[in-house]
Design an enzyme around this catalytic site. Structure first.
Site, PDB file in Angstrom:
ATOM      1  CE1 TYR A  53      33.742  23.860 -49.637  1.00 41.40           C
ATOM      2  CE2 TYR A  53      33.120  22.337 -51.149  1.00 41.40           C
ATOM      3  CZ  TYR A  53      32.883  23.239 -49.757  1.00 41.40           C
ATOM      4  OH  TYR A  53      31.867  22.621 -48.949  1.00 41.40           O
TER       5      TYR A  53
ATOM      6  CE  LYS B  91      34.000  24.027 -43.931  1.00 34.89           C
ATOM      7  NZ  LYS B  91      33.923  23.606 -42.519  1.00 34.89           N
TER       8      LYS B  91
HETATM    9  P1  NAP Z   1      27.999  16.416 -40.474  1.00 37.05           P
HETATM   10  O1  NAP Z   1      27.906  15.193 -40.183  1.00 37.05           O
HETATM   11  O2  NAP Z   1      26.963  17.259 -41.343  1.00 37.05           O
HETATM   12  O3  NAP Z   1      27.986  17.411 -39.007  1.00 37.05           O
HETATM   13  C1  NAP Z   1      27.724  18.918 -39.031  1.00 37.05           C
HETATM   14  C2  NAP Z   1      27.550  18.815 -37.422  1.00 37.05           C
HETATM   15  O4  NAP Z   1      27.536  20.337 -37.373  1.00 37.05           O
HETATM   16  C3  NAP Z   1      26.461  18.238 -36.962  1.00 37.05           C
HETATM   17  O5  NAP Z   1      26.841  17.558 -35.923  1.00 37.05           O
HETATM   18  C4  NAP Z   1      25.470  19.346 -36.658  1.00 37.05           C
HETATM   19  O6  NAP Z   1      24.752  19.124 -35.181  1.00 37.05           O
HETATM   20  C5  NAP Z   1      26.371  20.589 -36.464  1.00 37.05           C
HETATM   21  N1  NAP Z   1      25.695  21.857 -36.717  1.00 37.05           N
HETATM   22  C6  NAP Z   1      25.311  22.254 -37.851  1.00 37.05           C
HETATM   23  N2  NAP Z   1      24.747  23.633 -37.590  1.00 37.05           N
HETATM   24  C7  NAP Z   1      25.132  23.831 -36.363  1.00 37.05           C
HETATM   25  C8  NAP Z   1      24.948  25.142 -35.767  1.00 37.05           C
HETATM   26  N3  NAP Z   1      24.045  26.136 -36.313  1.00 37.05           N
HETATM   27  N4  NAP Z   1      25.136  25.072 -34.522  1.00 37.05           N
HETATM   28  C9  NAP Z   1      25.694  24.261 -33.943  1.00 37.05           C
HETATM   29  N5  NAP Z   1      25.974  22.870 -34.350  1.00 37.05           N
HETATM   30  C10 NAP Z   1      25.506  22.757 -35.586  1.00 37.05           C
HETATM   31  O7  NAP Z   1      29.256  16.960 -41.236  1.00 37.05           O
HETATM   32  P2  NAP Z   1      30.879  16.099 -41.285  1.00 37.05           P
HETATM   33  O8  NAP Z   1      30.803  15.542 -42.584  1.00 37.05           O
HETATM   34  O9  NAP Z   1      30.982  15.393 -40.040  1.00 37.05           O
HETATM   35  O10 NAP Z   1      31.754  17.196 -41.518  1.00 37.05           O
HETATM   36  C11 NAP Z   1      32.573  17.901 -40.291  1.00 37.05           C
HETATM   37  C12 NAP Z   1      33.250  19.141 -41.011  1.00 37.05           C
HETATM   38  O11 NAP Z   1      34.056  18.518 -41.835  1.00 37.05           O
HETATM   39  C13 NAP Z   1      32.685  20.396 -41.339  1.00 37.05           C
HETATM   40  O12 NAP Z   1      33.313  21.368 -40.998  1.00 37.05           O
HETATM   41  C14 NAP Z   1      32.754  20.027 -42.831  1.00 37.05           C
HETATM   42  O13 NAP Z   1      32.692  21.108 -43.677  1.00 37.05           O
HETATM   43  C15 NAP Z   1      34.280  19.289 -43.013  1.00 37.05           C
HETATM   44  N6  NAP Z   1      34.433  18.607 -44.217  1.00 37.05           N
HETATM   45  C16 NAP Z   1      33.977  17.111 -44.279  1.00 37.05           C
HETATM   46  C17 NAP Z   1      33.981  16.324 -45.385  1.00 37.05           C
HETATM   47  C18 NAP Z   1      33.636  14.906 -45.577  1.00 37.05           C
HETATM   48  O14 NAP Z   1      33.900  14.460 -46.508  1.00 37.05           O
HETATM   49  N7  NAP Z   1      32.856  14.652 -44.575  1.00 37.05           N
HETATM   50  C19 NAP Z   1      34.944  16.954 -46.406  1.00 37.05           C
HETATM   51  C20 NAP Z   1      35.548  18.322 -46.084  1.00 37.05           C
HETATM   52  C21 NAP Z   1      35.187  19.006 -45.171  1.00 37.05           C
HETATM   53  P3  NAP Z   1      23.185  19.618 -35.060  1.00 37.05           P
HETATM   54  O15 NAP Z   1      22.427  19.243 -36.131  1.00 37.05           O
HETATM   55  O16 NAP Z   1      22.623  18.769 -33.687  1.00 37.05           O
HETATM   56  O17 NAP Z   1      23.461  21.197 -34.653  1.00 37.05           O
END
Ligand code: NAP
Length: 290
Positions: free
Chosen positions: A160, A175
């Site tokens: 997006y 993003k």
């Molecule tokens: P997730 O499981 O929600 O993980 C997010 C991570 O970021 C958590 O480990 C969290 O750890 C950490 N985090 C959040 N705020 C933080 C802060 N202020 N400082 C340090 N760490 C922080 O997300 P995910 O689905 O694995 O996604 C990973 C990446 O892929 C992201 O950039 C997301 O936008 C991108 N993405 C994912 C998808 C999908 O389908 N899953 C699709 C498109 C893009 P703590 O809570 O311990 O800080």
């Protein structure tokens, strides 16, 4: 199934030991896709530093890496705070050695119509996604420039960034900034041997999804059929893409954004489905100032 399943988790396209002796930082590497990428770097010999806020997340990431027999350290850090990032990089250097790879993966996200978004919600997501990515990159870049050492940064984006993201105006704008930042930093830092690329995951469901994402209406229902690929992504596939982009086999690739989404973001129907406003998609009452 239109697109084939990949080889099973544990396989690798890169030679064993590609990241031997290398330290890799993965922000948010204790959950979901960050953890999957950390594991693929570890399989190829890297020592892994996981930076995030919550101890239970960091512990889970460290456990996934050490289960493979590799070295890992969890280091507390809120990537919105430049001082904490500075201290965390010092701790990484002391415990694992200077990082040669930085994966800017951490993000925060939840669906909300723009008219309902509080300034605090907007600032928080932009602060994590865009400012946090810049602050970590800046810390990494300054240390490498000072040391005269090469390095590689992988920023995690989202589709997006180009198409807009109804219900996710904060994350989509953040993003878009991350993809743009990738291009600027790639040019600024190529003369110093630092490559900067981005990875855009499509739909990659995983067990660590936060409740706000899990509760998006229809999420996890028939996900595969929502993509031309006929399937969702496997988290280790993103790990393979990240390890390739950060590896010496991609040493002439910089400023690039690699989309790993089965062509989902380009899809269009000859006649689009009937339009449903985002409030209705999220089951929200009509907007009111009260
Ligand atoms: P997730 O499981 O929600 O993980 C997010 C991570 O970021 C958590 O480990 C969290 O750890 C950490 N985090 C959040 N705020 C933080 C802060 N202020 N400082 C340090 N760490 C922080 O997300 P995910 O689905 O694995 O996604 C990973 C990446 O892929 C992201 O950039 C997301 O936008 C991108 N993405 C994912 C998808 C999908 O389908 N899953 C699709 C498109 C893009 P703590 O809570 O311990 O800080």
């Amino acid at each position: 199934m239109p697109l084939l399943d990949p080889p099973a988790e544990g396989a690798s396209a890169l030679p064993a030991g590609t990241f031997e002796g290398e330290t890799v930082i993965v922000t948010g590497g204790g959950t979901g896709l960050g953890k999957a990428m950390a594991v693929e770097f570890a399989r190829l010999g890297a020592r892994i530093a996981i930076l995030s806020r919550k101890a239970e997340h960091r512990d889970a990431g460290v456990a996934a890496v050490t289960a493979l027999g590799d070295e890992a350290a969890g280091i507390a850090c809120d990537i919105r705070q430049p001082d904490e990032i500075h201290a965390a990089f010092d701790a990484v250097e002391t415990r694992l050695g200077a990082p040669g790879v930085l994966v800017n993966n951490a993000a925060g996200n939840f669906p909300v119509p723009a008219e309902d978004m509080s300034p605090n919600a907007w600032r928080t997501v932009i602060d994590i996604v865009l400012n946090g990515t810049f602050f970590c990159s800046r810390e990494f870049g300054r240390r490498h420039l000072a040391a005269g050492s090469p390095g590689s940064i992988i920023n995690i984006g989202a589709a997006y960034a180009w198409a807009g993201g109804p219900g996710f105006s904060h994350s989509a704008a953040g993003k878009a900034g991350v993809v743009n930042l990738t291009e600027t930093l790639a040019v600024e830092w190529a003369p110093y041997g630092i490559r900067v690329n981005a990875l855009v995951p499509g739909l990659f469901p995983h067990d660590d999804e936060v409740q706000a994402i899990r509760s998006v209406p229809e999420r996890r229902k028939n996900d595969g059929a929502r993509s031309p690929a006929g399937r969702v992504g496997y988290p280790h596939e993103l790990g393979w893409a990240a390890t390739f982009l950060a590896s010496p086999y991609a040493s002439y690739i910089t400023g690039h954004t690699l989309v790993v989404d089965g062509a989902n973001w380009q899809r269009r129907a000859m006649l689009m489905p009937e339009f449903v406003p985002i409030r209705d998609q999220l089951g929200k009452e009509p907007f009111s100032l009260d």
